[in-house]
Design a protein around this motif. Structure first.
Motif, PDB file in Angstrom:
ATOM      1  N   SER A 163       0.829  -1.205   0.000  1.00  0.00           N
ATOM      2  CA  SER A 163       0.000   0.000   0.000  1.00  0.00           C
ATOM      3  C   SER A 163       0.867   1.259   0.000  1.00  0.00           C
ATOM      4  O   SER A 163       0.542   2.251  -0.657  1.00  0.00           O
ATOM      5  CB  SER A 163      -0.933   0.007   1.212  1.00  0.00           C
ATOM      6  N   GLN A 164       2.002   1.217   0.731  1.00  0.00           N
ATOM      7  CA  GLN A 164       2.924   2.342   0.738  1.00  0.00           C
ATOM      8  C   GLN A 164       3.505   2.581  -0.650  1.00  0.00           C
ATOM      9  O   GLN A 164       3.611   3.719  -1.112  1.00  0.00           O
ATOM     10  CB  GLN A 164       4.060   2.092   1.735  1.00  0.00           C
ATOM     11  N   GLY A 165       3.888   1.489  -1.301  1.00  0.00           N
ATOM     12  CA  GLY A 165       4.449   1.609  -2.640  1.00  0.00           C
ATOM     13  C   GLY A 165       3.448   2.180  -3.630  1.00  0.00           C
ATOM     14  O   GLY A 165       3.796   3.019  -4.463  1.00  0.00           O
ATOM     15  N   GLU A 166       2.192   1.727  -3.543  1.00  0.00           N
ATOM     16  CA  GLU A 166       1.160   2.218  -4.449  1.00  0.00           C
ATOM     17  C   GLU A 166       0.876   3.694  -4.209  1.00  0.00           C
ATOM     18  O   GLU A 166       0.738   4.477  -5.156  1.00  0.00           O
ATOM     19  CB  GLU A 166      -0.110   1.383  -4.279  1.00  0.00           C
ATOM     20  N   ALA A 167       0.811   4.073  -2.932  1.00  0.00           N
ATOM     21  CA  ALA A 167       0.557   5.480  -2.608  1.00  0.00           C
ATOM     22  C   ALA A 167       1.719   6.358  -3.042  1.00  0.00           C
ATOM     23  O   ALA A 167       1.520   7.460  -3.587  1.00  0.00           O
ATOM     24  CB  ALA A 167       0.304   5.628  -1.104  1.00  0.00           C
ATOM     25  N   ALA A 168       2.948   5.879  -2.816  1.00  0.00           N
ATOM     26  CA  ALA A 168       4.136   6.642  -3.216  1.00  0.00           C
ATOM     27  C   ALA A 168       4.188   6.804  -4.728  1.00  0.00           C
ATOM     28  O   ALA A 168       4.550   7.872  -5.241  1.00  0.00           O
ATOM     29  CB  ALA A 168       5.393   5.949  -2.707  1.00  0.00           C
ATOM     30  N   SER A 169       3.827   5.753  -5.451  1.00  0.00           N
ATOM     31  CA  SER A 169       3.823   5.809  -6.905  1.00  0.00           C
ATOM     32  C   SER A 169       2.833   6.851  -7.411  1.00  0.00           C
ATOM     33  O   SER A 169       3.143   7.631  -8.325  1.00  0.00           O
ATOM     34  CB  SER A 169       3.472   4.429  -7.480  1.00  0.00           C
ATOM     35  N   ALA A 170       1.653   6.874  -6.805  1.00  0.00           N
ATOM     36  CA  ALA A 170       0.629   7.838  -7.215  1.00  0.00           C
ATOM     37  C   ALA A 170       1.100   9.271  -6.961  1.00  0.00           C
ATOM     38  O   ALA A 170       0.931  10.158  -7.812  1.00  0.00           O
ATOM     39  CB  ALA A 170      -0.672   7.566  -6.460  1.00  0.00           C
ATOM     40  N   GLU A 171       1.715   9.488  -5.806  1.00  0.00           N
ATOM     41  CA  GLU A 171       2.217  10.829  -5.485  1.00  0.00           C
ATOM     42  C   GLU A 171       3.348  11.230  -6.425  1.00  0.00           C
ATOM     43  O   GLU A 171       3.448  12.397  -6.840  1.00  0.00           O
ATOM     44  CB  GLU A 171       2.702  10.873  -4.033  1.00  0.00           C
ATOM     45  N   TYR A 172       4.187  10.282  -6.767  1.00  0.00           N
ATOM     46  CA  TYR A 172       5.303  10.590  -7.655  1.00  0.00           C
ATOM     47  C   TYR A 172       4.807  10.960  -9.052  1.00  0.00           C
ATOM     48  O   TYR A 172       5.366  11.862  -9.687  1.00  0.00           O
ATOM     49  CB  TYR A 172       6.262   9.401  -7.734  1.00  0.00           C
ATOM     50  N   GLN A 173       3.771  10.283  -9.524  1.00  0.00           N
ATOM     51  CA  GLN A 173       3.201  10.621 -10.827  1.00  0.00           C
ATOM     52  C   GLN A 173       2.666  12.053 -10.831  1.00  0.00           C
ATOM     53  O   GLN A 173       2.799  12.781 -11.815  1.00  0.00           O
ATOM     54  CB  GLN A 173       2.098   9.625 -11.194  1.00  0.00           C
ATOM     55  N   LEU A 174       2.044  12.457  -9.710  1.00  0.00           N
ATOM     56  CA  LEU A 174       1.567  13.836  -9.592  1.00  0.00           C
ATOM     57  C   LEU A 174       2.745  14.811  -9.601  1.00  0.00           C
ATOM     58  O   LEU A 174       2.671  15.892 -10.198  1.00  0.00           O
ATOM     59  CB  LEU A 174       0.756  14.002  -8.308  1.00  0.00           C
ATOM     60  N   LEU A 175       3.838  14.415  -8.941  1.00  0.00           N
ATOM     61  CA  LEU A 175       5.043  15.252  -8.926  1.00  0.00           C
ATOM     62  C   LEU A 175       5.584  15.441 -10.329  1.00  0.00           C
ATOM     63  O   LEU A 175       5.933  16.563 -10.730  1.00  0.00           O
ATOM     64  CB  LEU A 175       6.104  14.610  -8.027  1.00  0.00           C
ATOM     65  N   GLY A 226       5.942  22.899 -15.211  1.00  0.00           N
ATOM     66  CA  GLY A 226       6.711  24.044 -14.758  1.00  0.00           C
ATOM     67  C   GLY A 226       6.217  24.638 -13.457  1.00  0.00           C
ATOM     68  O   GLY A 226       6.587  25.768 -13.105  1.00  0.00           O
ATOM     69  N   ASP A 227       5.401  23.885 -12.731  1.00  0.00           N
ATOM     70  CA  ASP A 227       4.880  24.358 -11.443  1.00  0.00           C
ATOM     71  C   ASP A 227       5.907  24.024 -10.358  1.00  0.00           C
ATOM     72  O   ASP A 227       5.772  23.042  -9.621  1.00  0.00           O
ATOM     73  CB  ASP A 227       3.533  23.700 -11.140  1.00  0.00           C
ATOM     74  N   THR A 228       6.926  24.843 -10.267  1.00  0.00           N
ATOM     75  CA  THR A 228       8.055  24.560  -9.387  1.00  0.00           C
ATOM     76  C   THR A 228       7.653  24.481  -7.920  1.00  0.00           C
ATOM     77  O   THR A 228       8.060  23.559  -7.205  1.00  0.00           O
ATOM     78  CB  THR A 228       9.147  25.625  -9.562  1.00  0.00           C
ATOM     79  N   GLU A 229       6.887  25.435  -7.448  1.00  0.00           N
ATOM     80  CA  GLU A 229       6.529  25.469  -6.034  1.00  0.00           C
ATOM     81  C   GLU A 229       5.740  24.234  -5.624  1.00  0.00           C
ATOM     82  O   GLU A 229       5.991  23.642  -4.574  1.00  0.00           O
ATOM     83  CB  GLU A 229       5.738  26.738  -5.724  1.00  0.00           C
ATOM     84  N   ALA A 230       4.771  23.844  -6.457  1.00  0.00           N
ATOM     85  CA  ALA A 230       3.980  22.651  -6.155  1.00  0.00           C
ATOM     86  C   ALA A 230       4.855  21.407  -6.190  1.00  0.00           C
ATOM     87  O   ALA A 230       4.716  20.497  -5.362  1.00  0.00           O
ATOM     88  CB  ALA A 230       2.832  22.510  -7.147  1.00  0.00           C
ATOM     89  N   GLY A 231       5.784  21.369  -7.155  1.00  0.00           N
ATOM     90  CA  GLY A 231       6.682  20.222  -7.261  1.00  0.00           C
ATOM     91  C   GLY A 231       7.599  20.104  -6.056  1.00  0.00           C
ATOM     92  O   GLY A 231       7.806  19.005  -5.533  1.00  0.00           O
ATOM     93  N   LEU A 232       8.131  21.220  -5.599  1.00  0.00           N
ATOM     94  CA  LEU A 232       8.999  21.208  -4.421  1.00  0.00           C
ATOM     95  C   LEU A 232       8.234  20.734  -3.186  1.00  0.00           C
ATOM     96  O   LEU A 232       8.736  19.920  -2.398  1.00  0.00           O
ATOM     97  CB  LEU A 232       9.582  22.597  -4.179  1.00  0.00           C
ATOM     98  N   LYS A 233       7.044  21.234  -3.025  1.00  0.00           N
ATOM     99  CA  LYS A 233       6.229  20.868  -1.863  1.00  0.00           C
ATOM    100  C   LYS A 233       5.893  19.385  -1.876  1.00  0.00           C
ATOM    101  O   LYS A 233       6.009  18.691  -0.864  1.00  0.00           O
ATOM    102  CB  LYS A 233       4.954  21.706  -1.840  1.00  0.00           C
ATOM    103  N   ARG A 234       5.471  18.879  -3.044  1.00  0.00           N
ATOM    104  CA  ARG A 234       5.096  17.460  -3.131  1.00  0.00           C
ATOM    105  C   ARG A 234       6.326  16.564  -2.994  1.00  0.00           C
ATOM    106  O   ARG A 234       6.262  15.505  -2.370  1.00  0.00           O
ATOM    107  CB  ARG A 234       4.383  17.162  -4.446  1.00  0.00           C
ATOM    108  N   GLY A 235       7.442  16.979  -3.557  1.00  0.00           N
ATOM    109  CA  GLY A 235       8.654  16.173  -3.441  1.00  0.00           C
ATOM    110  C   GLY A 235       9.085  15.990  -2.000  1.00  0.00           C
ATOM    111  O   GLY A 235       9.442  14.883  -1.575  1.00  0.00           O
TER     112      GLY A 235
END
Length: 217
Positions: free
Chosen positions: A48-60, A67-76
């Protein structure tokens, strides 16, 4: 002399053995089941952790590509904090370093790549993190430290990349002879034609001509 016990004697022996060992047997079963259930729970949690991390990484990746740098930094940063034991956290650190470099923040990029190097479990990811970190250190002027970092690893299939970067570091330090040697090793180990052409260009700039092609007999 009687050789075999009767069924009654065998039953009495079994009752006696059970009376003496019942608690230990039950405890062993309970412990065994507990370990088994814990392993199942950890497996499900890891999945479940891997699946959730994968989903978040795709959003990143989507935010970075837009080019949404601020959102990318925050999500990363959030991925690293929440899923630090997964490979996606290392990928997020790579993305964060890229974003920071684009902003000219060498120190922040350095920190993210150092984190990636210290937390990557796969050899390939460790090599990528080390090479990228050494390039940032080159930009920072930390030539000797970067060379030391590269020398601490067994490059394996990354030998050409390691040697080429060592050549860049030596050249930046004014050590032309060492740079030539490193570039030549990189050229000898290079597998792709594009890589060979780039390394040969660096050698040419140092006055090392490309070897003439052998004529067919």
């Amino acid at each position: 002399m009687q050789v075999s016990q009767t069924e009654q004697e065998q039953l009495e022996d079994l009752k006696k053995w059970w009376k003496e060992n019942a608690k230990a047997v039950i405890a062993g079963v309970v412990i065994g089941l507990s370990v088994l259930f814990a392993a199942w729970a950890w497996r499900d949690y890891s999945r479940s952790q891997g699946e959730a991390a994968s989903a978040e990484y795709q959003l990143l990746i989507g935010e970075v590509s837009k080019g949404d740098t601020e959102a990318g930094l925050k999500r990363g940063v959030a991925i690293i904090n929440r899923f630090g034991t997964t490979s996606y956290a290392v990928f997020a650190a790579f993305a964060l370093a890229k974003l920071e470099l684009e902003r000219g923040e060498l120190g922040e990029a350095h920190k993210h790549l150092e984190w990636a190097l210290n937390h990557a479990k796969q050899d390939e990811l460790q090599h990528i993190a080390r090479l990228r970190l050494a390039r940032v250190m080159l930009a920072e002027g930390q030539h000797d430290a970067a060379l030391k970092l590269l020398s601490e690893a067994q490059p394996g299939s990354f030998l050409s990349a390691y040697e080429e970067l060592k050549g860049d570091l030596y050249l930046a330090s004014g050590q032309t002879a060492e740079a030539q040697t490193a570039y030549q090793r990189a050229l000898n180990a290079a597998a792709q034609d594009d890589s060979k052409k780039l390394i040969q260009l660096k050698l040419d700039d140092l006055g090392i001509p490309q070897p003439a092609a052998k004529k067919a007999p």
